[in-house]
Design an enzyme around this catalytic site. Sequence first.
Site, short mmCIF file in Angstrom:
data_model
loop_
_atom_site.label_atom_id
_atom_site.label_comp_id
_atom_site.label_asym_id
_atom_site.label_seq_id
_atom_site.Cartn_x
_atom_site.Cartn_y
_atom_site.Cartn_z
N CYS A 1 0.82 -1.23 0.00
CA CYS A 1 0.00 0.00 0.00
C CYS A 1 0.85 1.28 0.00
O CYS A 1 0.34 2.36 -0.28
CB CYS A 1 -0.93 0.02 1.21
SG CYS A 1 -1.97 -1.43 1.27
N HIS B 1 -3.53 7.01 2.64
CA HIS B 1 -3.94 5.72 2.08
C HIS B 1 -5.32 5.37 2.65
O HIS B 1 -5.57 5.52 3.84
CB HIS B 1 -2.91 4.65 2.48
CG HIS B 1 -3.37 3.27 2.19
ND1 HIS B 1 -3.86 2.88 0.97
CD2 HIS B 1 -3.42 2.16 2.98
CE1 HIS B 1 -4.19 1.61 1.01
NE2 HIS B 1 -3.95 1.15 2.22
N ASN C 1 -10.15 -0.49 -0.12
CA ASN C 1 -8.69 -0.38 -0.08
C ASN C 1 -8.12 -0.85 -1.41
O ASN C 1 -8.20 -2.03 -1.74
CB ASN C 1 -8.18 -1.25 1.08
CG ASN C 1 -6.68 -1.20 1.25
OD1 ASN C 1 -5.96 -0.71 0.37
ND2 ASN C 1 -6.19 -1.72 2.35
O1 UT7 Z 1 -3.87 -1.35 3.70
C1 UT7 Z 1 -3.30 -1.60 4.95
C2 UT7 Z 1 -3.65 -2.91 5.45
N1 UT7 Z 1 -4.95 -3.15 5.94
C3 UT7 Z 1 -5.56 -2.44 6.91
O2 UT7 Z 1 -5.16 -1.39 7.28
C4 UT7 Z 1 -6.74 -3.06 7.57
C5 UT7 Z 1 -6.58 -3.05 9.08
N2 UT7 Z 1 -7.65 -3.73 9.83
C6 UT7 Z 1 -8.94 -3.40 9.76
O3 UT7 Z 1 -9.33 -2.54 9.00
C7 UT7 Z 1 -9.92 -4.08 10.72
O4 UT7 Z 1 -9.18 -4.82 11.66
C8 UT7 Z 1 -10.93 -5.03 9.99
C9 UT7 Z 1 -11.93 -4.20 9.21
C10 UT7 Z 1 -10.20 -5.99 9.09
C11 UT7 Z 1 -11.72 -5.83 11.04
O5 UT7 Z 1 -12.36 -4.96 11.96
P1 UT7 Z 1 -12.25 -5.24 13.53
O6 UT7 Z 1 -13.05 -4.22 14.20
O7 UT7 Z 1 -10.79 -5.33 13.87
O8 UT7 Z 1 -12.99 -6.63 13.66
P2 UT7 Z 1 -12.44 -8.02 14.23
O9 UT7 Z 1 -11.50 -8.65 13.27
O10 UT7 Z 1 -12.00 -7.84 15.64
O11 UT7 Z 1 -13.77 -8.88 14.24
C12 UT7 Z 1 -14.86 -8.57 15.14
C13 UT7 Z 1 -15.96 -9.58 14.91
C14 UT7 Z 1 -15.48 -11.03 14.94
O12 UT7 Z 1 -16.51 -11.79 15.53
P3 UT7 Z 1 -16.45 -12.24 17.09
O13 UT7 Z 1 -15.19 -13.04 17.21
O14 UT7 Z 1 -16.42 -10.96 17.86
O15 UT7 Z 1 -17.71 -13.03 17.26
C15 UT7 Z 1 -15.34 -11.40 13.48
O16 UT7 Z 1 -15.49 -12.79 13.27
O17 UT7 Z 1 -16.53 -9.39 13.60
C16 UT7 Z 1 -16.50 -10.64 12.88
N3 UT7 Z 1 -16.31 -10.34 11.46
C17 UT7 Z 1 -17.31 -10.05 10.63
N4 UT7 Z 1 -18.64 -9.97 10.83
C18 UT7 Z 1 -19.40 -9.63 9.77
C19 UT7 Z 1 -15.14 -10.26 10.76
N5 UT7 Z 1 -15.38 -9.94 9.50
C20 UT7 Z 1 -16.72 -9.79 9.38
C21 UT7 Z 1 -17.57 -9.46 8.32
N6 UT7 Z 1 -18.90 -9.38 8.55
N7 UT7 Z 1 -17.09 -9.19 7.09
#
Ligand code: UT7
Length: 324
Positions: free
Chosen positions: A112, A251, A281
């Site tokens: 990125c 970004h 992204n």
């Molecule tokens: O370009 C540079 C690289 N990338 C980034 O900068 C991305 C960095 N990370 C992020 O943007 C965020 O961490 C994400 C958007 C990927 C995830 O958001 P989060 O708030 O960190 O969510 P999480 O991974 O902690 O997941 C929370 C919950 C989980 O369920 P439980 O364990 O709490 O029951 C996941 O299984 O949300 C669940 N979950 C989803 N639910 C519905 C994960 N993905 C999804 C989804 N839809 N697509």
Amino acid sequence: MGAVIIGTGSCLPKRVLTNHDLEKIVETNDEWIKSRTGISTRRISGEGEETYHLASSAARKAMEMAEVTADAIDLIIVATMTPHMVMPSTACFVQNEIGANNAFAWDLNAACSGFLYSIDTAAKHVLVDRDKTVLVIGAETLSSRTNWKDRNTCILFGDGAGAAVLRYQDNDRGLIGSKLYSDGSLWKLLYLHSSPSCNPEIEQVDNPGPHMLMAGQEVFKHAVKAMEKAVNELLEKENVSIDDISLMIPHQANIRILKKLMSRLGINQEKVFINVHKYGNTSAASIPIALDEANREGKLKAGDLLLFCSFGGGFTWGAALLKW
Ligand code: UT7
């Protein structure tokens, strides 16, 4: 100074993939995606929209704005982690496609952060060879390396390309400075294997296939801290205050990352260009697409101080300051 951007362009694939479309592919919903990422739609490439097609189209628009013909281009740098082929480089495909017969061309992979690394490299070229014209492109077709069964990642990424033409001008405009960093020790938090990278007799570790893998929360925390530090170090080095910034073009990965960054830097959202809701992204393409949109929307005035920052796989990150 003197490494000036004299034209910008961008190209997005035609197909729009909405959050509601994704509800039919994986267990997710529009509300979750919007509230956790800020993304509503992203563009997905189809036939005739390979990485080098998008890159070439963005390049043509940037060259048209810059009033530069293809034979005047001396160097083409394509920042990408989704090249059309491993060899030749996507930059060589672009050279052929746009007919830049006098240019040498190569790809740069810094995930990125690829566009920031490329602008820094391009600026150094035009400052040394002052009669040269450089075309810098960020182009990705991330949809080709996305695991469409993994809801943690497939909702985040999109395809597209953005381009800029750089040339030396004897004035106080152009790239003022940049602070670029890498940390290969944290690679396992965000990575993407392609085809096997060694012969079959050598055991391959950690190769789950040619898809993006990400420890989302870890990447999130590193991204905020690293971009904040890079920006502050750059501002201090250049003796510029955050209040002097006319527009920040970061970004575009996640609106929550951007909001945390804005709050830590003390910059108002009105001074930050955001289009993550439309395109998700797009990795190396995200900053040049945003730059081109800001430019074409008339948001950039001569003399404006622009601040760029990025974070991506590697890890790679950094910030750059440019006088428009
Ligand atoms: O370009 C540079 C690289 N990338 C980034 O900068 C991305 C960095 N990370 C992020 O943007 C965020 O961490 C994400 C958007 C990927 C995830 O958001 P989060 O708030 O960190 O969510 P999480 O991974 O902690 O997941 C929370 C919950 C989980 O369920 P439980 O364990 O709490 O029951 C996941 O299984 O949300 C669940 N979950 C989803 N639910 C519905 C994960 N993905 C999804 C989804 N839809 N697509």
